[in-house]
Design a protein around this motif. Structure first.
Motif, PDB file in Angstrom:
ATOM      1  N   ALA A  22     -89.972 -26.159  41.273  1.00 33.99           N
ATOM      2  CA  ALA A  22     -90.944 -25.415  42.077  1.00 33.99           C
ATOM      3  C   ALA A  22     -91.823 -26.401  42.811  1.00 33.99           C
ATOM      4  O   ALA A  22     -91.967 -27.560  42.396  1.00 33.99           O
ATOM      5  CB  ALA A  22     -91.793 -24.501  41.195  1.00 33.99           C
ATOM      6  N   LEU A  27     -95.566 -16.768  49.357  1.00 33.19           N
ATOM      7  CA  LEU A  27     -94.656 -17.900  49.389  1.00 33.19           C
ATOM      8  C   LEU A  27     -94.588 -18.523  50.778  1.00 33.19           C
ATOM      9  O   LEU A  27     -94.615 -17.832  51.791  1.00 33.19           O
ATOM     10  CB  LEU A  27     -93.265 -17.470  48.940  1.00 33.19           C
ATOM     11  CG  LEU A  27     -93.166 -16.863  47.534  1.00 33.19           C
ATOM     12  CD1 LEU A  27     -91.709 -16.575  47.190  1.00 33.19           C
ATOM     13  CD2 LEU A  27     -93.779 -17.798  46.507  1.00 33.19           C
ATOM     14  N   ARG A  64     -97.373 -21.496  46.732  1.00 35.28           N
ATOM     15  CA  ARG A  64     -95.995 -21.737  46.312  1.00 35.28           C
ATOM     16  C   ARG A  64     -95.079 -21.863  47.522  1.00 35.28           C
ATOM     17  O   ARG A  64     -95.170 -21.086  48.471  1.00 35.28           O
ATOM     18  CB  ARG A  64     -95.492 -20.588  45.461  1.00 35.28           C
ATOM     19  CG  ARG A  64     -95.282 -20.855  43.982  1.00 35.28           C
ATOM     20  CD  ARG A  64     -94.129 -21.722  43.607  1.00 35.28           C
ATOM     21  NE  ARG A  64     -92.869 -21.365  44.219  1.00 35.28           N
ATOM     22  CZ  ARG A  64     -92.077 -20.387  43.788  1.00 35.28           C
ATOM     23  NH1 ARG A  64     -92.414 -19.645  42.754  1.00 35.28           N
ATOM     24  NH2 ARG A  64     -90.929 -20.153  44.399  1.00 35.28           N
ATOM     25  N   TRP A 115     -95.502 -26.745  45.644  1.00 33.22           N
ATOM     26  CA  TRP A 115     -96.697 -26.109  46.209  1.00 33.22           C
ATOM     27  C   TRP A 115     -97.314 -26.979  47.295  1.00 33.22           C
ATOM     28  O   TRP A 115     -97.277 -28.205  47.212  1.00 33.22           O
ATOM     29  CB  TRP A 115     -97.777 -25.912  45.135  1.00 33.22           C
ATOM     30  CG  TRP A 115     -97.448 -25.003  44.008  1.00 33.22           C
ATOM     31  CD1 TRP A 115     -97.808 -23.687  43.863  1.00 33.22           C
ATOM     32  CD2 TRP A 115     -96.722 -25.336  42.818  1.00 33.22           C
ATOM     33  NE1 TRP A 115     -97.345 -23.192  42.667  1.00 33.22           N
ATOM     34  CE2 TRP A 115     -96.668 -24.179  41.998  1.00 33.22           C
ATOM     35  CE3 TRP A 115     -96.106 -26.503  42.354  1.00 33.22           C
ATOM     36  CZ2 TRP A 115     -96.035 -24.159  40.767  1.00 33.22           C
ATOM     37  CZ3 TRP A 115     -95.460 -26.492  41.127  1.00 33.22           C
ATOM     38  CH2 TRP A 115     -95.427 -25.327  40.351  1.00 33.22           C
ATOM     39  N   TYR A 146     -92.094 -19.617  39.370  1.00 33.84           N
ATOM     40  CA  TYR A 146     -93.260 -19.921  38.544  1.00 33.84           C
ATOM     41  C   TYR A 146     -94.320 -18.850  38.737  1.00 33.84           C
ATOM     42  O   TYR A 146     -94.626 -18.456  39.857  1.00 33.84           O
ATOM     43  CB  TYR A 146     -93.856 -21.254  38.990  1.00 33.84           C
ATOM     44  CG  TYR A 146     -93.590 -22.398  38.068  1.00 33.84           C
ATOM     45  CD1 TYR A 146     -94.637 -23.123  37.512  1.00 33.84           C
ATOM     46  CD2 TYR A 146     -92.295 -22.796  37.776  1.00 33.84           C
ATOM     47  CE1 TYR A 146     -94.393 -24.198  36.688  1.00 33.84           C
ATOM     48  CE2 TYR A 146     -92.045 -23.871  36.960  1.00 33.84           C
ATOM     49  CZ  TYR A 146     -93.101 -24.573  36.414  1.00 33.84           C
ATOM     50  OH  TYR A 146     -92.873 -25.642  35.610  1.00 33.84           O
TER      51      TYR A 146
END
Length: 222
Positions: free
Chosen positions: A187, A79, A199, A189, A212
């Motif tokens: 979400a 992340l 992400r 990206w 996700y």
């Protein structure tokens, strides 16, 4: 253009070649380069240095120059933590597809972000609309719909976003977006042709709530 290898072959080669060819014609150079020769040189480079990212630059003398840096992972966390940069991006004065100029300042700013407990910066343009990260585009989702900034003179529309729009255009809305639009996302990206999708966990104090999985994202894009 910047690329990496996949199983000994340059990833997304046809897209990278199209960018190089369009750049060649954009600058009015007299003769078209030999794709096969360049492709073989790139394959040879990755055969010798499979752990490198390759940048191909078009020079004033009508030749190509290779430069590279190691392909490394910073850590095991997938992340990304973003921070909003205080500077606003000015008009690039060139087409959205054209990758040109010196990215040293951007790369240095990204290293500064990493020293301040973030992974990258998100930039707005001079009109306070969402533009891009240091060397990545941004996409986000709300429900089963995906969003990304439309082509403009403030950002480089990268190869990965171009491929997503070609293959999943019915799932994407491209427009001019303000920061508040991104903050409503489930979400988000960062995407580019080297790292693929990454992400985003947070933008400064804002956290993106939806966890996700890659399968869920794939299902949404079918």
């Amino acid at each position: 253009t910047t690329l990496r290898e996949d199983q000994g072959q340059p990833l997304f080669w046809s897209k990278h070649w199209q960018r190089l060819l369009k750049s060649w014609k954009y600058f009015g150079l007299p003769s078209v380069p030999d794709e096969k020769e360049l492709f073989l040189n790139v394959c040879q480079f990755f055969k010798e240095k499979p752990d490198q990212i390759l940048r191909i630059d078009l020079l004033d003398n009508h030749s190509f120059e290779f430069s590279s840096r190691p392909l490394v992972c910073r850590d095991s966390e997938a992340l990304i933590k973003l921070s909003l940069h205080e500077n606003r991006l000015a008009d690039r004065k060139m087409p959205a597809w054209l990758k040109a100029g010196d990215y040293t300042w951007r790369m240095n700013q990204r290293e500064l972000a990493r020293k301040q407990n973030a992974d990258d910066y998100l930039y707005l343009d001079e009109n306070e609309n969402i533009a891009e990260a240091s060397v990545s585009n941004i996409i986000w989702s709300k429900g089963d719909q995906f969003f990304t900034p439309q082509e403009s003179n403030f950002l480089l529309q990268g190869i990965t976003v171009s491929l997503l729009l070609e293959n999943y255009k019915n799932n994407f809305t491209c427009s001019i977006f303000e920061l508040k639009d991104l903050l409503r996302a489930d979400a988000a990206w960062l995407v580019n042709a080297v790292t693929g999708p990454q992400r985003i966990a947070s933008l400064d104090q804002h956290k993106f709530c939806l966890l996700y999985t890659s399968d869920a994202a794939d299902d949404s894009l079918r």
